[in-house]
Enzyme design. Structure first.
Site, PDB file in Angstrom:
ATOM      1  CG  ASN A   8      -7.072  -4.990  -4.381  1.00  0.00           C
ATOM      2  OD1 ASN A   8      -7.327  -3.831  -4.669  1.00  0.00           O
ATOM      3  ND2 ASN A   8      -6.436  -5.348  -3.279  1.00  0.00           N
ATOM      4  NE  ARG A  83      -9.159  -1.838  -2.036  1.00  0.00           N
ATOM      5  CZ  ARG A  83      -8.048  -1.129  -2.107  1.00  0.00           C
ATOM      6  NH1 ARG A  83      -7.092  -1.468  -2.933  1.00  0.00           N
ATOM      7  NH2 ARG A  83      -7.893  -0.069  -1.340  1.00  0.00           N
ATOM      8  CG  HIS A 171      -6.393   1.746   3.171  1.00  0.00           C
ATOM      9  ND1 HIS A 171      -5.781   2.956   3.443  1.00  0.00           N
ATOM     10  CD2 HIS A 171      -6.056   1.438   1.903  1.00  0.00           C
ATOM     11  CE1 HIS A 171      -5.116   3.346   2.380  1.00  0.00           C
ATOM     12  NE2 HIS A 171      -5.260   2.460   1.430  1.00  0.00           N
ATOM     13  NE  ARG A 231      -4.362   8.425  -3.389  1.00  0.00           N
ATOM     14  CZ  ARG A 231      -4.861   7.297  -2.908  1.00  0.00           C
ATOM     15  NH1 ARG A 231      -5.854   7.349  -2.046  1.00  0.00           N
ATOM     16  NH2 ARG A 231      -4.379   6.131  -3.272  1.00  0.00           N
ATOM     17  CG  MET A 274       9.130   4.927   1.200  1.00  0.00           C
ATOM     18  SD  MET A 274       9.437   6.704   1.529  1.00  0.00           S
ATOM     19  CE  MET A 274       7.839   7.227   2.165  1.00  0.00           C
ATOM     20  NE  ARG A 275      10.714  -1.049  -3.720  1.00  0.00           N
ATOM     21  CZ  ARG A 275      10.131  -2.077  -4.281  1.00  0.00           C
ATOM     22  NH1 ARG A 275      10.762  -3.223  -4.354  1.00  0.00           N
ATOM     23  NH2 ARG A 275       8.916  -2.006  -4.767  1.00  0.00           N
ATOM     24  N   GLY A 318       2.789  -1.844   1.669  1.00  0.00           N
ATOM     25  CA  GLY A 318       4.135  -1.984   1.087  1.00  0.00           C
ATOM     26  C   GLY A 318       5.222  -1.261   1.867  1.00  0.00           C
ATOM     27  CB  ILE A 319       5.622   2.234   3.033  1.00  0.00           C
ATOM     28  CG1 ILE A 319       5.676   2.746   1.584  1.00  0.00           C
ATOM     29  CG2 ILE A 319       6.562   3.026   3.939  1.00  0.00           C
ATOM     30  CD1 ILE A 319       5.142   4.163   1.388  1.00  0.00           C
ATOM     31  CG  ASN A 322       8.367  -4.590   2.128  1.00  0.00           C
ATOM     32  OD1 ASN A 322       8.747  -5.715   2.406  1.00  0.00           O
ATOM     33  ND2 ASN A 322       7.268  -4.347   1.438  1.00  0.00           N
ATOM     34  CD  GLU A 367      -5.918  -4.123   0.595  1.00  0.00           C
ATOM     35  OE1 GLU A 367      -5.130  -4.354  -0.349  1.00  0.00           O
ATOM     36  OE2 GLU A 367      -6.230  -2.986   0.946  1.00  0.00           O
TER      37      GLU A 367
HETATM   38  P1  ADP Z   1      -0.657  -0.253  -3.193  1.00  0.00           P
HETATM   39  O1  ADP Z   1      -1.256   0.781  -2.279  1.00  0.00           O
HETATM   40  O2  ADP Z   1      -0.630   0.175  -4.643  1.00  0.00           O
HETATM   41  O3  ADP Z   1      -1.169  -1.667  -2.966  1.00  0.00           O
HETATM   42  P2  ADP Z   1       1.742  -1.213  -1.865  1.00  0.00           P
HETATM   43  O4  ADP Z   1       1.054  -1.562  -0.594  1.00  0.00           O
HETATM   44  O5  ADP Z   1       2.304  -2.312  -2.689  1.00  0.00           O
HETATM   45  O6  ADP Z   1       0.886  -0.255  -2.797  1.00  0.00           O
HETATM   46  O7  ADP Z   1       2.952  -0.214  -1.454  1.00  0.00           O
HETATM   47  C1  ADP Z   1       3.758   0.377  -2.434  1.00  0.00           C
HETATM   48  C2  ADP Z   1       4.792   1.232  -1.723  1.00  0.00           C
HETATM   49  O8  ADP Z   1       5.625   0.369  -0.902  1.00  0.00           O
HETATM   50  C3  ADP Z   1       5.728   1.942  -2.695  1.00  0.00           C
HETATM   51  O9  ADP Z   1       5.954   3.277  -2.272  1.00  0.00           O
HETATM   52  C4  ADP Z   1       7.007   1.123  -2.567  1.00  0.00           C
HETATM   53  O10 ADP Z   1       8.175   1.864  -2.866  1.00  0.00           O
HETATM   54  C5  ADP Z   1       6.964   0.768  -1.088  1.00  0.00           C
HETATM   55  N1  ADP Z   1       7.923  -0.298  -0.784  1.00  0.00           N
HETATM   56  C6  ADP Z   1       7.881  -1.586  -1.175  1.00  0.00           C
HETATM   57  N2  ADP Z   1       9.014  -2.244  -0.741  1.00  0.00           N
HETATM   58  C7  ADP Z   1       9.765  -1.320  -0.084  1.00  0.00           C
HETATM   59  C8  ADP Z   1      11.030  -1.354   0.592  1.00  0.00           C
HETATM   60  N3  ADP Z   1      11.741  -2.461   0.666  1.00  0.00           N
HETATM   61  N4  ADP Z   1      11.473  -0.214   1.145  1.00  0.00           N
HETATM   62  C9  ADP Z   1      10.760   0.920   1.081  1.00  0.00           C
HETATM   63  N5  ADP Z   1       9.555   1.025   0.478  1.00  0.00           N
HETATM   64  C10 ADP Z   1       9.070  -0.085  -0.106  1.00  0.00           C
END
Ligand code: ADP
Length: 383
Positions: A8, A83, A171, A231, A274-275, A318-319, A322, A367
């Site tokens: 992927n 993917r 997605h 983006r 974002m983190r 990810g966002i 988490n 995925e």
């Molecule tokens: P991709 O689209 O590359 O698969 P992900 O689904 O892994 O990406 O998401 C990545 C995003 O998730 C990043 O912006 C990352 O900072 C955010 N992220 C991951 N863990 C946290 C957290 N604990 N708090 C805030 N944002 C998070």
């Protein structure tokens, strides 16, 4: 026994999984090369394994294939599932990647420049490494192919629609996985009206009715809708006319601007992550989060309206999985839609965080598992 590999390739990561064939594929090892670029790292089974230094998609794939070889100890990989971001109008489900299919998919690369070329590089490398394995493509667009015409078209002269200028949506593998989890764990919701927010580096929201995609915030390309890591998300097309006319920007420069320099990176001037943004004290970081939240609320509302109401809101990616801050802020103004969340449940990333009439869920997406399931269902890939 047959082993199956999934690949992927995202814009900033390359994920993989090795599965053993079973009614429900049995995961043996999973990992990814993340943060592609100067600070790439290999992560295996969720544990940070080692820094790789400067790594692009091709090197990441080499590292992954070496890791897989070491791990499978002589067992044969009989199927590789990929993917693929764009399946255009032709590919409505998982498809064996023959040369004729690959020719069509290469033609779609300009529609998903951040993903499709990397997806196809992975296919070429996998064919070279596992020449006897079946190569299978699973498309991000397939899940959305049943959209009603009004959610599929732009108000341009009709000839453009016929030519393929339409809303594809992306997605799809993630939405497919989430609808599967809901069917299993929350069957009452699957017959209802769902708004699923996939918030990763790329981000989109999907309106789902009775398990089928009705509308998506992503359209012709993976640029539309929500702001993302790099983006822009939805943009007045007049801005593009201005940039071309008055600033003399070329298509290549606009591609770089819109795909790589915009979104929360462009707004904050700091980071696409974002983190990192949440941890920053800079006022620009706070403003980037404000904009992100505002657009998220707007699009959740728009998707709910396109469904004629909402029974469940799901956060993933990810966002979505988490960030308690983004979930809390995105939902705080949505009480009028029956959306309210429990602070403690949200803080603990629990699956069920809603307290209002509308269910609010946090469901980690997978995925790769959707791809592995497609391989298991293909007799040539598992014999
Ligand atoms: P991709 O689209 O590359 O698969 P992900 O689904 O892994 O990406 O998401 C990545 C995003 O998730 C990043 O912006 C990352 O900072 C955010 N992220 C991951 N863990 C946290 C957290 N604990 N708090 C805030 N944002 C998070």
């Amino acid at each position: 026994m047959a082993l199956l590999l999934t690949l992927n390739a995202g814009s900033s990561s390359l994920k993989f999984g090795v599965y053993r064939k079973a009614d429900e594929p049995d995961l043996i090892i999973a990992g990814q090369v993340e943060r592609l670029g100067p600070d790439a790292r290999m992560v295996i089974d969720g544990e940070d394994d080692r820094p790789l230094g400067m790594t692009d998609h091709t090197r990441a794939l080499d590292e992954i294939l070496t890791t897989v070889w070491d791990h499978i100890g002589g067992e044969a990989i009989t199927g590789v599932g990929h993917r693929i971001a764009h399946g255009g109008t032709d590919f409505l489900g998982p498809t064996v990647l023959t040369e004729a299919v690959l020719v069509k998919l290469r033609l779609l690369a300009p529609l998903a420049p951040l993903h499709q070329p990397h997806n196809l590089t992975c296919v070429d490398a996998a064919i070279a490494t596992f020449p006897d394995a079946v190569q299978m493509g699973c498309f991000d667009t397939s899940f959305h192919r049943g959209h009603p015409w009004v959610n599929d078209t732009f108000a341009l002269p009709r000839r453009f629609y016929r030519e393929g200028v339409r809303r594809y949506g992306f997605h799809g593998l993630s939405y497919d996985y989430i609808t599967g989890v809901l069917a299993e764990r929350h069957p009452n919701l699957t017959k209802g009206r769902l708004v699923v927010a996939h918030l990763g580096n790329g981000a989109s929201i999907c309106a789902i009715k009775e398990g089928k995609s009705l509308a998506s915030t992503m359209g012709f390309s993976a640029l539309d809708g929500l702001p993302m890591g790099t983006r822009s998300g939805q943009l007045d097309p007049g801005v593009l006319l201005y940039l071309m006319d008055q600033r003399g920007m070329s298509a290549a420069e606009l591609t770089t601007l819109l795909y790589r320099e915009s979104g929360i990176l462009g707004l904050s001037g700091l980071t696409s992550d974002m983190r990192t943004l949440e941890a920053s004290d800079a006022p620009e970081a706070a403003q980037a989060i404000d904009y992100y939240v505002f657009r998220l609320q707007r699009e959740i509302g728009a998707m709910a309206a396109s469904l004629g109401g909402i029974d469940g809101l799901v956060f993933t990616g990810g966002i979505g999985e988490n960030s308690r801050l983004i979930r809390a802020r995105a939902t705080e103004a949505l009480g009028f839609m029956g959306i309210a969340i429990d602070e403690a449940a949200n803080r603990e990333n629990r699956e069920e965080i809603g307290t209002g009439d509308t269910r609010v869920l946090v469901i980690p997406t997978d995925e790769e598992r959707v791809i592995a399931r497609a391989l298991c269902a293909t007799p040539q890939a598992v014999s």
